[in-house]
Scaffold this motif. Structure first.
Motif, short mmCIF file in Angstrom:
data_model
loop_
_atom_site.label_atom_id
_atom_site.label_comp_id
_atom_site.label_asym_id
_atom_site.label_seq_id
_atom_site.Cartn_x
_atom_site.Cartn_y
_atom_site.Cartn_z
N SER A 1 -11.24 62.17 60.12
CA SER A 1 -11.57 61.20 59.07
C SER A 1 -10.97 61.64 57.74
O SER A 1 -10.45 60.81 56.98
N GLY A 2 -11.04 62.94 57.46
CA GLY A 2 -10.42 63.46 56.25
C GLY A 2 -8.92 63.25 56.25
O GLY A 2 -8.33 62.88 55.23
N LEU A 3 -8.31 63.47 57.40
CA LEU A 3 -6.87 63.23 57.53
C LEU A 3 -6.54 61.75 57.32
O LEU A 3 -5.54 61.42 56.66
N TYR A 4 -7.36 60.86 57.85
CA TYR A 4 -7.16 59.42 57.70
C TYR A 4 -7.16 59.03 56.22
O TYR A 4 -6.26 58.32 55.75
N VAL A 5 -8.14 59.53 55.49
CA VAL A 5 -8.23 59.23 54.05
C VAL A 5 -7.06 59.87 53.30
O VAL A 5 -6.45 59.24 52.43
N GLY B 1 -4.11 47.65 57.41
CA GLY B 1 -4.69 47.59 56.06
C GLY B 1 -3.63 47.31 55.01
O GLY B 1 -3.80 46.47 54.13
N TYR B 2 -2.49 48.01 55.13
CA TYR B 2 -1.41 47.75 54.19
C TYR B 2 -0.85 46.34 54.37
O TYR B 2 -0.63 45.63 53.39
N GLY B 3 -0.66 45.95 55.62
CA GLY B 3 -0.12 44.61 55.88
C GLY B 3 -1.00 43.50 55.32
O GLY B 3 -0.52 42.56 54.68
N PHE C 1 4.29 53.80 57.90
CA PHE C 1 4.55 54.16 59.31
C PHE C 1 4.55 55.67 59.51
O PHE C 1 4.10 56.16 60.55
N THR C 2 5.02 56.42 58.54
CA THR C 2 5.04 57.88 58.65
C THR C 2 3.63 58.44 58.70
O THR C 2 3.30 59.25 59.58
N VAL C 3 2.77 58.03 57.77
CA VAL C 3 1.41 58.57 57.76
C VAL C 3 0.61 58.06 58.95
O VAL C 3 -0.22 58.78 59.51
N ALA C 4 0.85 56.81 59.37
CA ALA C 4 0.16 56.28 60.55
C ALA C 4 0.55 57.08 61.79
O ALA C 4 -0.29 57.40 62.63
N GLY C 5 1.83 57.42 61.90
CA GLY C 5 2.28 58.23 63.02
C GLY C 5 1.67 59.61 63.02
O GLY C 5 1.29 60.14 64.07
N ALA C 6 1.55 60.20 61.84
CA ALA C 6 0.95 61.54 61.74
C ALA C 6 -0.52 61.52 62.16
O ALA C 6 -0.98 62.39 62.90
N VAL C 7 -1.25 60.51 61.71
CA VAL C 7 -2.66 60.40 62.08
C VAL C 7 -2.79 60.11 63.57
O VAL C 7 -3.66 60.67 64.25
N ALA C 8 -1.95 59.25 64.08
CA ALA C 8 -1.99 58.93 65.51
C ALA C 8 -1.72 60.17 66.34
O ALA C 8 -2.42 60.42 67.34
N LEU C 9 -0.74 60.96 65.95
CA LEU C 9 -0.42 62.18 66.69
C LEU C 9 -1.59 63.17 66.67
O LEU C 9 -1.95 63.74 67.70
N PHE D 1 -3.91 57.85 53.86
CA PHE D 1 -3.91 56.65 53.01
C PHE D 1 -3.50 57.01 51.59
O PHE D 1 -2.61 56.38 51.01
N ALA D 2 -4.13 58.03 51.04
CA ALA D 2 -3.81 58.44 49.67
C ALA D 2 -2.38 58.96 49.56
O ALA D 2 -1.66 58.64 48.61
N GLY D 3 -1.95 59.73 50.55
CA GLY D 3 -0.62 60.32 50.52
C GLY D 3 0.50 59.32 50.71
O GLY D 3 1.64 59.57 50.33
#
Length: 100
Positions: A58-62, A17-19, A82-90, A65-67
C-alpha cells in the motif's frame, strides 16, 4: 471464476485513475478510481500476504502515485504512469500473486 491477480488490480488503479482524471478533466474522479482499486488491492494483499505485506505494498502504491508526477516531467505523463504501474504490479506479483 478465477480471482483477478492483485498485480492487475493495482496497475489498473494507477493507469485507470490517471485515465479517468485526464479524460473527464475531473481530478477528484480519478482519485476515486485510484483509491477504490487501491482499497481492493490492499484487502487482497492482506489476505494473500498478511498485514506487513499489505502495508508495504500500500505504501508503494501511494509512493508510485506521488512519484509519477515528477517522473512525468522527465518522460511524459503516460510513460510515467505505465512505469510506476509496472513497478507496483511487479512488486505485487512477487509478494502475493506468484504464491497462489
Amino acid at each position: 471464476m478465477a480471482a483477478i491477480p492483485t498485480s492487475v488490480v493495482a496497475a489498473t488503479g494507477l493507469v485507470g485513475g490517471y485515465g479517468v482524471a485526464r479524460w473527464t478533466k475531473k481530478r477528484p474522479l480519478g482519485g476515486v478510481a485510484l483509491a477504490a482499486a487501491g482499497a481492493v488491492a490492499a484487502r487482497d494483499w492482506q489476505k494473500g500476504g498478511g498485514n506487513a505485506t499489505a502495508a508495504a505494498l500500500s505504501g508503494l502504491y501511494v509512493a508510485a502515485f506521488a512519484g509519477s508526477h515528477p517522473l512525468a516531467k522527465k518522460v511524459g505523463a503516460w510513460p510515467a504512469v505505465f512505469t510506476v504501474a509496472g513497478a507496483v504490479a511487479l512488486a505485487s506479483w512477487a509478494a502475493v500473486d506468484r504464491k497462489g
